[in-house]
Design an enzyme around this catalytic site. Structure first.
Site, PDB file in Angstrom:
ATOM      1  N   HIS A  13     -10.342 -10.351  25.877  1.00  0.00           N
ATOM      2  CA  HIS A  13      -9.534  -9.255  25.350  1.00  0.00           C
ATOM      3  C   HIS A  13     -10.319  -8.469  24.304  1.00  0.00           C
ATOM      4  O   HIS A  13      -9.773  -7.592  23.637  1.00  0.00           O
ATOM      5  CB  HIS A  13      -8.248  -9.800  24.724  1.00  0.00           C
ATOM      6  CG  HIS A  13      -7.299 -10.391  25.729  1.00  0.00           C
ATOM      7  ND1 HIS A  13      -6.899 -11.706  25.689  1.00  0.00           N
ATOM      8  CD2 HIS A  13      -6.682  -9.855  26.811  1.00  0.00           C
ATOM      9  CE1 HIS A  13      -6.067 -11.953  26.697  1.00  0.00           C
ATOM     10  NE2 HIS A  13      -5.937 -10.850  27.394  1.00  0.00           N
ATOM     11  N   ALA A  15     -12.496  -5.716  23.281  1.00  0.00           N
ATOM     12  CA  ALA A  15     -12.866  -4.416  23.839  1.00  0.00           C
ATOM     13  C   ALA A  15     -14.356  -4.140  23.716  1.00  0.00           C
ATOM     14  O   ALA A  15     -14.974  -3.565  24.620  1.00  0.00           O
ATOM     15  CB  ALA A  15     -12.077  -3.301  23.153  1.00  0.00           C
ATOM     16  N   HIS A  16     -14.978  -4.545  22.600  1.00  0.00           N
ATOM     17  CA  HIS A  16     -16.417  -4.348  22.425  1.00  0.00           C
ATOM     18  C   HIS A  16     -17.188  -5.103  23.505  1.00  0.00           C
ATOM     19  O   HIS A  16     -18.152  -4.608  24.069  1.00  0.00           O
ATOM     20  CB  HIS A  16     -16.861  -4.856  21.047  1.00  0.00           C
ATOM     21  CG  HIS A  16     -16.345  -4.055  19.899  1.00  0.00           C
ATOM     22  ND1 HIS A  16     -16.669  -2.724  19.695  1.00  0.00           N
ATOM     23  CD2 HIS A  16     -15.509  -4.384  18.876  1.00  0.00           C
ATOM     24  CE1 HIS A  16     -16.084  -2.284  18.610  1.00  0.00           C
ATOM     25  NE2 HIS A  16     -15.368  -3.269  18.098  1.00  0.00           N
ATOM     26  N   ASP A  72     -18.908 -17.343  25.827  1.00  0.00           N
ATOM     27  CA  ASP A  72     -18.670 -17.712  24.442  1.00  0.00           C
ATOM     28  C   ASP A  72     -20.010 -17.559  23.747  1.00  0.00           C
ATOM     29  O   ASP A  72     -21.043 -17.993  24.272  1.00  0.00           O
ATOM     30  CB  ASP A  72     -18.153 -19.141  24.309  1.00  0.00           C
ATOM     31  CG  ASP A  72     -17.568 -19.389  22.919  1.00  0.00           C
ATOM     32  OD1 ASP A  72     -16.677 -18.621  22.518  1.00  0.00           O
ATOM     33  OD2 ASP A  72     -18.005 -20.328  22.244  1.00  0.00           O
ATOM     34  N   PHE A 154     -21.847  -4.830  16.900  1.00  0.00           N
ATOM     35  CA  PHE A 154     -20.613  -5.373  16.340  1.00  0.00           C
ATOM     36  C   PHE A 154     -20.869  -6.800  15.897  1.00  0.00           C
ATOM     37  O   PHE A 154     -21.954  -7.349  16.086  1.00  0.00           O
ATOM     38  CB  PHE A 154     -19.468  -5.317  17.362  1.00  0.00           C
ATOM     39  CG  PHE A 154     -19.702  -6.104  18.628  1.00  0.00           C
ATOM     40  CD1 PHE A 154     -19.215  -7.400  18.765  1.00  0.00           C
ATOM     41  CD2 PHE A 154     -20.396  -5.558  19.691  1.00  0.00           C
ATOM     42  CE1 PHE A 154     -19.424  -8.129  19.927  1.00  0.00           C
ATOM     43  CE2 PHE A 154     -20.602  -6.268  20.872  1.00  0.00           C
ATOM     44  CZ  PHE A 154     -20.119  -7.565  20.975  1.00  0.00           C
TER      45      PHE A 154
END
Length: 201
Positions: A13, A15-16, A72, A154
């Site tokens: 989920h 978005a980046h 991950d 990010f």
């Protein structure tokens, strides 16, 4: 190859991460259709990056009935005994990237440049509805800067200096980062297995 592309769910989920993976995987997806995931988020209680990637991919495959991929990833700092590691996204307890970065820098206060080695790790997992699974893990070595630098990327990108470069990951263009990042390495190694497995049928 199938005339109709085979759907593959991207189990995140974030978005980046969705944007980044679509850029990375675009050239490698011939025959596959990457779909967003809107199902429930599983509890990531694995003790390794690979375990958590599989937890997410298994949950998406079970929810959608489709082949699913997930990853991950995180940063491990040598001087912090490998922390934040698998707890990278919630290291400061707030799930806020700025808070996580600030905590890492606080804990490294006074540690000289030559002792700030770190690495990004990404485990990319694919899970098929029939139970077949495959995981690839990749590492991007570097070091932690003394202060955030750059406005791109990010997460921990503003304080991570990739090995061999004199800029932070946040100072790289998307194209430059995609060429060398841990996520690129892991997923470009995973997709050939997925394509060969799904498109042979």
């Amino acid at each position: 190859m199938s005339v109709i592309d085979v759907p593959v769910v991207l189990a995140t989920h974030n978005a980046h991460k969705v944007d980044e993976l679509r850029r990375i995987l675009g050239p490698h997806l011939d025959g596959l259709e990457l779909r967003a995931y809107d199902g429930p988020e599983p509890i990531e209680d694995g003790d390794t990056f690979a375990a958590n990637a599989l937890i997410k991919a298994r949950a998406a495959a079970a929810h959608t009935g489709l082949a699913s991929i997930a990853d991950d990833s995180g940063i491990s700092v040598e001087a912090l005994d490998g922390a934040p590691g698998i707890f990278s996204a919630r290291y400061a307890g707030t799930r806020d990237s700025a808070d996580n970065v600030a905590l890492v820098l606080e804990k490294l206060s006074g540690i000289p440049e030559g002792q700030r080695a770190a690495e990004f790790t990404c485990a990319a997992a694919a899970v098929l509805p029939d139970g077949r699974e495959h995981v690839v893990t990749a590492v991007w070595p570097g070091s932690v800067l003394e202060a955030p630098t750059g406005g791109g990327g990010f997460g921990y990108d503003p304080i991570f200096r990739p090995e061999g470069l004199d800029v932070s990951a946040a100072q790289l263009t998307a194209v430059e980062k995609d060429a060398i990042s841990h996520r690129t390495q892991a997923f470009t190694a995973l997709i050939p297995w997925l394509r060969a497995t799904l498109l042979q049928d």
